[in-house]
Design an enzyme around this catalytic site. Structure first.
Site, PDB file in Angstrom:
ATOM      1  N   HIS A   1       3.621  14.294   5.838  1.00 51.73           N
ATOM      2  CA  HIS A   1       3.541  15.726   5.542  1.00 51.73           C
ATOM      3  C   HIS A   1       4.052  16.454   6.783  1.00 51.73           C
ATOM      4  O   HIS A   1       3.649  16.107   7.899  1.00 51.73           O
ATOM      5  CB  HIS A   1       2.108  16.179   5.282  1.00 51.73           C
ATOM      6  CG  HIS A   1       1.444  15.419   4.174  1.00 51.73           C
ATOM      7  ND1 HIS A   1       1.655  15.703   2.852  1.00 51.73           N
ATOM      8  CD2 HIS A   1       0.595  14.372   4.189  1.00 51.73           C
ATOM      9  CE1 HIS A   1       0.937  14.877   2.103  1.00 51.73           C
ATOM     10  NE2 HIS A   1       0.287  14.057   2.888  1.00 51.73           N
TER      11      HIS A   1
ATOM     12  N   SER B   1       0.835  -1.223   0.000  1.00 52.61           N
ATOM     13  CA  SER B   1       0.000   0.000   0.000  1.00 52.61           C
ATOM     14  C   SER B   1       0.866   1.268   0.000  1.00 52.61           C
ATOM     15  O   SER B   1       1.530   1.510  -0.995  1.00 52.61           O
ATOM     16  CB  SER B   1      -1.088   0.007   1.068  1.00 52.61           C
ATOM     17  OG  SER B   1      -2.070  -0.993   0.757  1.00 52.61           O
TER      18      SER B   1
ATOM     19  N   CYS C   1      -1.088  -3.630   3.750  1.00 57.12           N
ATOM     20  CA  CYS C   1      -1.980  -4.777   3.668  1.00 57.12           C
ATOM     21  C   CYS C   1      -1.182  -6.068   3.833  1.00 57.12           C
ATOM     22  O   CYS C   1       0.053  -6.069   3.786  1.00 57.12           O
ATOM     23  CB  CYS C   1      -2.767  -4.768   2.366  1.00 57.12           C
ATOM     24  SG  CYS C   1      -1.761  -5.058   0.931  1.00 57.12           S
TER      25      CYS C   1
END
Lengths: 143, 143
Positions: free
Chosen positions: B71, B66, B86
């Site tokens: 940020h 995934s 996953c």
């Protein structure tokens, strides 16, 4: 001195079940969908990256306001959708575009607050820029 | 027929406050940190994309399992960290690498379940692949 609380970002986490099959295995369609969602929410598109798994697609878009991500499992009709937007833009405008195209039969969706900052009220004028993340670009990202 | 519930992915959403200043404004360091976190969690690195804002950094890594995303808002000492994995890999191994380097003074962290699928128990052997997402690569991502 009184204090004020700011939330830097809003993050929609959506579980979409029973999605349109035509999209979930198609990397071009998924990337176009994310980019269209970003545009419709007036986000500043900076870069995108899409990868085709067998089966499934991952598509990520960096926007000035944070990111959009989709991972799909076509074998289960499932798409994991993340829309993380800082500033004053509305992540639900991007969500609606994705929802309309993927046409999920069932959705579980949550909005998370990201970056809850407490500041002295007196400093608020200095921090007006919180609501509009600067999108000045560096010369070149490292890769 | 009895049914069984599978969870496709685990998603760590971490709010890190009071992080190490040296990292938050440095795109190279942030990207290396995400890549190192992916490696330490035995994830399959597919692509990465990093962008330098003024101020702040966005770094995304697509993995076969995934994605990882950071940020940063250096002006608030804040990093928004997402680790979405996953299959059977442990996202907390990646989290720990990021935590150790950013040295946040305060963290708010949650693990979300992504993609909760209900299947007939009889089909389970067919779906063993759920735990190891295939990472067969397409010839070329669309961009």
């Amino acid at each position: 001195m009184s204090r004020i609380k700011l939330t830097l970002g809003r993050h929609i986490v959506a579980e979409m079940y029973g999605c349109d099959d035509n999209y979930l295995s198609n990397p071009q369609l998924m990337e176009e969908l994310l980019l269209e969602a970003a545009r419709r929410a007036d986000l500043t598109i900076v870069a995108s990256k899409t990868h085709n798994f067998i089966p499934g697609v991952t598509s990520l878009v960096i926007v000035g306001e944070s990111h959009l991500a989709i991972h799909t499992w076509p074998e289960y009709g499932y798409a994991a959708v993340d829309i993380f937007v800082c500033g004053s833009k509305d992540p639900w405008r991007a969500y609606n575009v994705i929802y309309e195209k993927l046409k999920p039969e069932r959705v579980k969706v949550t909005e998370l607050k990201r970056g809850v900052i407490t500041l002295p009220r007196a400093s608020l004028t200095l921090n007006d820029e919180v609501t509009v993340r600067k999108t000045v670009l560096s010369a070149e990202p490292p890769r």
